[in-house]
Design a protein around this motif. Structure first.
Motif, PDB file in Angstrom:
ATOM      1  N   GLY A  26       0.806  -1.211   0.000  1.00  0.00           N
ATOM      2  CA  GLY A  26       0.000   0.000   0.000  1.00  0.00           C
ATOM      3  C   GLY A  26       0.840   1.261   0.000  1.00  0.00           C
ATOM      4  O   GLY A  26       2.053   1.225  -0.204  1.00  0.00           O
ATOM      5  N   ASP A  27       0.184   2.384   0.281  1.00  0.00           N
ATOM      6  CA  ASP A  27       0.855   3.693   0.242  1.00  0.00           C
ATOM      7  C   ASP A  27       0.938   4.341   1.613  1.00  0.00           C
ATOM      8  O   ASP A  27       1.134   5.552   1.722  1.00  0.00           O
ATOM      9  N   ALA A  28       0.802   3.551   2.664  1.00  0.00           N
ATOM     10  CA  ALA A  28       0.946   4.086   4.013  1.00  0.00           C
ATOM     11  C   ALA A  28       2.415   4.386   4.300  1.00  0.00           C
ATOM     12  O   ALA A  28       3.299   3.953   3.552  1.00  0.00           O
ATOM     13  N   PRO A  29       2.707   5.149   5.346  1.00  0.00           N
ATOM     14  CA  PRO A  29       4.113   5.393   5.710  1.00  0.00           C
ATOM     15  C   PRO A  29       4.847   4.092   5.982  1.00  0.00           C
ATOM     16  O   PRO A  29       4.254   3.087   6.384  1.00  0.00           O
ATOM     17  N   VAL A  30       6.155   4.110   5.766  1.00  0.00           N
ATOM     18  CA  VAL A  30       6.983   2.913   5.973  1.00  0.00           C
ATOM     19  C   VAL A  30       6.928   2.500   7.445  1.00  0.00           C
ATOM     20  O   VAL A  30       7.054   3.333   8.347  1.00  0.00           O
ATOM     21  N   ARG A  31       6.726   1.212   7.650  1.00  0.00           N
ATOM     22  CA  ARG A  31       6.694   0.665   9.017  1.00  0.00           C
ATOM     23  C   ARG A  31       7.623  -0.544   9.080  1.00  0.00           C
ATOM     24  O   ARG A  31       7.444  -1.512   8.340  1.00  0.00           O
ATOM     25  N   PRO A  32       8.648  -0.510   9.954  1.00  0.00           N
ATOM     26  CA  PRO A  32       9.549  -1.661  10.067  1.00  0.00           C
ATOM     27  C   PRO A  32       8.798  -2.885  10.583  1.00  0.00           C
ATOM     28  O   PRO A  32       7.871  -2.774  11.395  1.00  0.00           O
ATOM     29  N   VAL A  33       9.193  -4.062  10.113  1.00  0.00           N
ATOM     30  CA  VAL A  33       8.597  -5.310  10.612  1.00  0.00           C
ATOM     31  C   VAL A  33       9.588  -6.056  11.491  1.00  0.00           C
ATOM     32  O   VAL A  33       9.285  -7.141  11.988  1.00  0.00           O
ATOM     33  N   THR A  34      10.781  -5.486  11.669  1.00  0.00           N
ATOM     34  CA  THR A  34      11.798  -6.058  12.549  1.00  0.00           C
ATOM     35  C   THR A  34      12.364  -4.948  13.414  1.00  0.00           C
ATOM     36  O   THR A  34      12.038  -3.773  13.246  1.00  0.00           O
ATOM     37  N   HIS A  35      13.245  -5.326  14.331  1.00  0.00           N
ATOM     38  CA  HIS A  35      13.924  -4.344  15.167  1.00  0.00           C
ATOM     39  C   HIS A  35      14.742  -3.397  14.295  1.00  0.00           C
ATOM     40  O   HIS A  35      15.283  -3.795  13.260  1.00  0.00           O
ATOM     41  N   GLY A  36      14.838  -2.135  14.722  1.00  0.00           N
ATOM     42  CA  GLY A  36      15.555  -1.137  13.942  1.00  0.00           C
ATOM     43  C   GLY A  36      17.004  -1.516  13.676  1.00  0.00           C
ATOM     44  O   GLY A  36      17.540  -1.253  12.586  1.00  0.00           O
ATOM     45  N   ALA A  37      17.668  -2.168  14.650  1.00  0.00           N
ATOM     46  CA  ALA A  37      19.063  -2.570  14.463  1.00  0.00           C
ATOM     47  C   ALA A  37      19.188  -3.629  13.374  1.00  0.00           C
ATOM     48  O   ALA A  37      20.171  -3.650  12.619  1.00  0.00           O
ATOM     49  N   ILE A  38      18.193  -4.494  13.275  1.00  0.00           N
ATOM     50  CA  ILE A  38      18.216  -5.535  12.242  1.00  0.00           C
ATOM     51  C   ILE A  38      18.048  -4.893  10.868  1.00  0.00           C
ATOM     52  O   ILE A  38      18.700  -5.292   9.896  1.00  0.00           O
ATOM     53  N   ARG A  39      17.180  -3.910  10.789  1.00  0.00           N
ATOM     54  CA  ARG A  39      17.000  -3.235   9.503  1.00  0.00           C
ATOM     55  C   ARG A  39      18.275  -2.509   9.085  1.00  0.00           C
ATOM     56  O   ARG A  39      18.643  -2.503   7.907  1.00  0.00           O
ATOM     57  N   ARG A  40      18.964  -1.908  10.052  1.00  0.00           N
ATOM     58  CA  ARG A  40      20.235  -1.252   9.737  1.00  0.00           C
ATOM     59  C   ARG A  40      21.267  -2.273   9.265  1.00  0.00           C
ATOM     60  O   ARG A  40      22.057  -1.996   8.350  1.00  0.00           O
ATOM     61  N   LEU A  41      21.248  -3.452   9.872  1.00  0.00           N
ATOM     62  CA  LEU A  41      22.139  -4.519   9.437  1.00  0.00           C
ATOM     63  C   LEU A  41      21.833  -4.906   7.989  1.00  0.00           C
ATOM     64  O   LEU A  41      22.752  -5.179   7.200  1.00  0.00           O
ATOM     65  N   GLY A  42      20.554  -4.904   7.625  1.00  0.00           N
ATOM     66  CA  GLY A  42      20.174  -5.192   6.247  1.00  0.00           C
ATOM     67  C   GLY A  42      20.735  -4.164   5.283  1.00  0.00           C
ATOM     68  O   GLY A  42      21.201  -4.509   4.185  1.00  0.00           O
ATOM     69  N   HIS A  43      20.736  -2.890   5.686  1.00  0.00           N
ATOM     70  CA  HIS A  43      21.296  -1.837   4.841  1.00  0.00           C
ATOM     71  C   HIS A  43      22.815  -1.976   4.714  1.00  0.00           C
ATOM     72  O   HIS A  43      23.386  -1.720   3.639  1.00  0.00           O
ATOM     73  N   VAL A  44      23.470  -2.368   5.799  1.00  0.00           N
ATOM     74  CA  VAL A  44      24.915  -2.617   5.743  1.00  0.00           C
ATOM     75  C   VAL A  44      25.200  -3.774   4.790  1.00  0.00           C
ATOM     76  O   VAL A  44      26.158  -3.725   3.999  1.00  0.00           O
ATOM     77  N   LEU A  45      24.369  -4.801   4.849  1.00  0.00           N
ATOM     78  CA  LEU A  45      24.523  -5.938   3.944  1.00  0.00           C
ATOM     79  C   LEU A  45      24.369  -5.500   2.491  1.00  0.00           C
ATOM     80  O   LEU A  45      25.156  -5.914   1.621  1.00  0.00           O
ATOM     81  N   LEU A  46      23.395  -4.658   2.206  1.00  0.00           N
ATOM     82  CA  LEU A  46      23.192  -4.173   0.840  1.00  0.00           C
ATOM     83  C   LEU A  46      24.424  -3.412   0.349  1.00  0.00           C
ATOM     84  O   LEU A  46      24.873  -3.607  -0.793  1.00  0.00           O
ATOM     85  N   ALA A  47      24.983  -2.552   1.214  1.00  0.00           N
ATOM     86  CA  ALA A  47      26.183  -1.813   0.839  1.00  0.00           C
ATOM     87  C   ALA A  47      27.355  -2.756   0.597  1.00  0.00           C
ATOM     88  O   ALA A  47      28.134  -2.572  -0.351  1.00  0.00           O
ATOM     89  N   ALA A  48      27.476  -3.796   1.429  1.00  0.00           N
ATOM     90  CA  ALA A  48      28.570  -4.752   1.272  1.00  0.00           C
ATOM     91  C   ALA A  48      28.431  -5.534  -0.033  1.00  0.00           C
ATOM     92  O   ALA A  48      29.427  -5.812  -0.707  1.00  0.00           O
ATOM     93  N   VAL A  49      27.210  -5.890  -0.386  1.00  0.00           N
ATOM     94  CA  VAL A  49      26.992  -6.608  -1.647  1.00  0.00           C
ATOM     95  C   VAL A  49      27.349  -5.714  -2.823  1.00  0.00           C
ATOM     96  O   VAL A  49      27.932  -6.176  -3.817  1.00  0.00           O
ATOM     97  N   PHE A  50      27.015  -4.432  -2.736  1.00  0.00           N
ATOM     98  CA  PHE A  50      27.369  -3.520  -3.821  1.00  0.00           C
ATOM     99  C   PHE A  50      28.891  -3.428  -3.966  1.00  0.00           C
ATOM    100  O   PHE A  50      29.422  -3.440  -5.083  1.00  0.00           O
ATOM    101  N   VAL A  51      29.596  -3.341  -2.840  1.00  0.00           N
ATOM    102  CA  VAL A  51      31.063  -3.321  -2.889  1.00  0.00           C
ATOM    103  C   VAL A  51      31.576  -4.621  -3.504  1.00  0.00           C
ATOM    104  O   VAL A  51      32.520  -4.614  -4.312  1.00  0.00           O
ATOM    105  N   LEU A  52      30.965  -5.741  -3.138  1.00  0.00           N
ATOM    106  CA  LEU A  52      31.348  -7.031  -3.705  1.00  0.00           C
ATOM    107  C   LEU A  52      31.179  -7.038  -5.218  1.00  0.00           C
ATOM    108  O   LEU A  52      32.049  -7.523  -5.954  1.00  0.00           O
ATOM    109  N   VAL A  53      30.079  -6.481  -5.694  1.00  0.00           N
ATOM    110  CA  VAL A  53      29.831  -6.419  -7.137  1.00  0.00           C
ATOM    111  C   VAL A  53      30.872  -5.537  -7.821  1.00  0.00           C
ATOM    112  O   VAL A  53      31.407  -5.891  -8.885  1.00  0.00           O
TER     113      VAL A  53
END
Length: 328
Positions: A169-196
């Motif tokens: 939907g178009d509601a505001p973004v709502r995390p479904v996990t703990h904020g620290a876990i979501r930040r870890l996901g963003h770190v993972l995305l950055a690491a994968v980009f560096v890997l590429v």
């Protein structure tokens, strides 16, 4: 007159569903855009490993006097056909991208977020095509070839963003996990980009340049290959940590499944990488490795977008029936 969207054949209705899109059709076209963009990334690798990078030595023409392949004494016909085939795939990607734009604009009610995400596709494809001219004119300079690949990675991310947004939907973004876990996901995305990026550097340093006339990066291949392997270990470690955190905190099942799928794809990609290294980088495994890197990128995007939600996608409410007047 019978419209294609009313045709009896499900295939015909599906092909023209962008003209009268449902939310499901919109998401289907977005997924198709992810697939075709991944496909052209792999077809580009086929061009490179077969030495067909200059099979069509001019742009936008294939040869100086023809837009399509014609016999040329200095160019192998197979190489010309492979390079021209890759250019034809661009038109398929463009058609799917335009279908996404039309579907987003005709979707009722219109969702502006989908419209601008959809427009990123034809704009990105045009940028890719123009950059292709730079690649050819530079005689496959490794920097220009690397940027060509990274543009594809960026365009694939835009396609995935459209797919993800089309299913929520178009509601505001709502995390479904703990904020620290979501930040870890963003770190993972950055690491994968560096890997590429490091993988692109390894490719631009090693064999399979796309043509004997192409130059190479001046790095030591052993050094950049080790850096690439170290980044791969980091990515796998971050993925395992993310998966462990998701299970410990009782994250939604779909999020845990996305992280587990990513870990499996990464491990398979690692096996392919080591096998191709010890076998002397055979062309077939290089192509498979490029497919694997594309899948790692897509599955990482899937994990990151699964860590938040905007609420369920709701169908527009049907109009209430008008009561008939009571007989007097």
């Amino acid at each position: 007159m019978k419209l294609p969207t009313d045709h009896s054949s499900p295939l015909v209705r599906g092909l023209f569903s962008f003209w009268a899109p449902t939310p499901a059709a919109m998401r289907g076209w977005a997924l198709a855009s992810v697939v075709v963009n991944a496909g052209i990334t792999v077809s580009g690798a086929v061009v490179r490993v077969t030495g067909s990078g200059l099979g069509c030595p001019t742009w936008p023409r294939c040869t100086a006097d023809s837009f399509v392949p014609v016999p040329h004494p200095e160019i192998d016909p197979l190489n010309m056909a492979i390079e021209f085939g890759n250019r034809l795939v661009t038109f398929l990607v463009l058609v799917v991208g335009l279908a996404c734009v039309i579907a987003a604009m005709r979707l009722s009610p219109r969702r502006p977020s989908l419209v601008w995400l959809a427009w990123l596709q034809p704009v990105g494809i045009l940028a890719q095509a123009l950059w292709g001219a730079v690649v050819v004119s530079s005689l496959l300079n490794p920097f220009t070839v690397s940027m060509h690949f990274l543009l594809s990675i960026g365009l694939t991310a835009a396609c995935w963003a459209l797919y993800a947004r089309a299913g929520e939907g178009d509601a505001p973004v709502r995390p479904v996990t703990h904020g620290a876990i979501r930040r870890l996901g963003h770190v993972l995305l950055a690491a994968v980009f560096v890997l590429v990026v490091l993988g692109v550097v390894v490719t631009g340093t090693g064999p399979h340049s796309g043509d004997v006339a192409a130059s190479r990066f001046g790095f030591d291949i052993e050094t950049v290959a080790r850096l690439h392997a170290d980044a791969a270990y980091l990515v796998v470690g971050l993925t395992f940590a993310l998966l462990f955190a998701l299970y410990v905190t009782g994250a939604p099942r779909r999020v845990r499944q996305a992280a587990l799928a990513l870990l499996v794809v990464e491990l398979l990609q690692g096996v392919i990488g080591y096998v191709q290294y010890f076998l002397g980088v055979p062309a077939a495994l290089v192509t498979l490795h490029v497919l694997g890197s594309t899948l790692v990128w897509i599955f990482t995007l899937r994990v990151v977008t699964s860590l938040r939600t905007r609420g369920p996608l709701t169908e527009p409410a049907a109009p209430a029936p008008v009561a008939a007047p009571s007989p007097v």
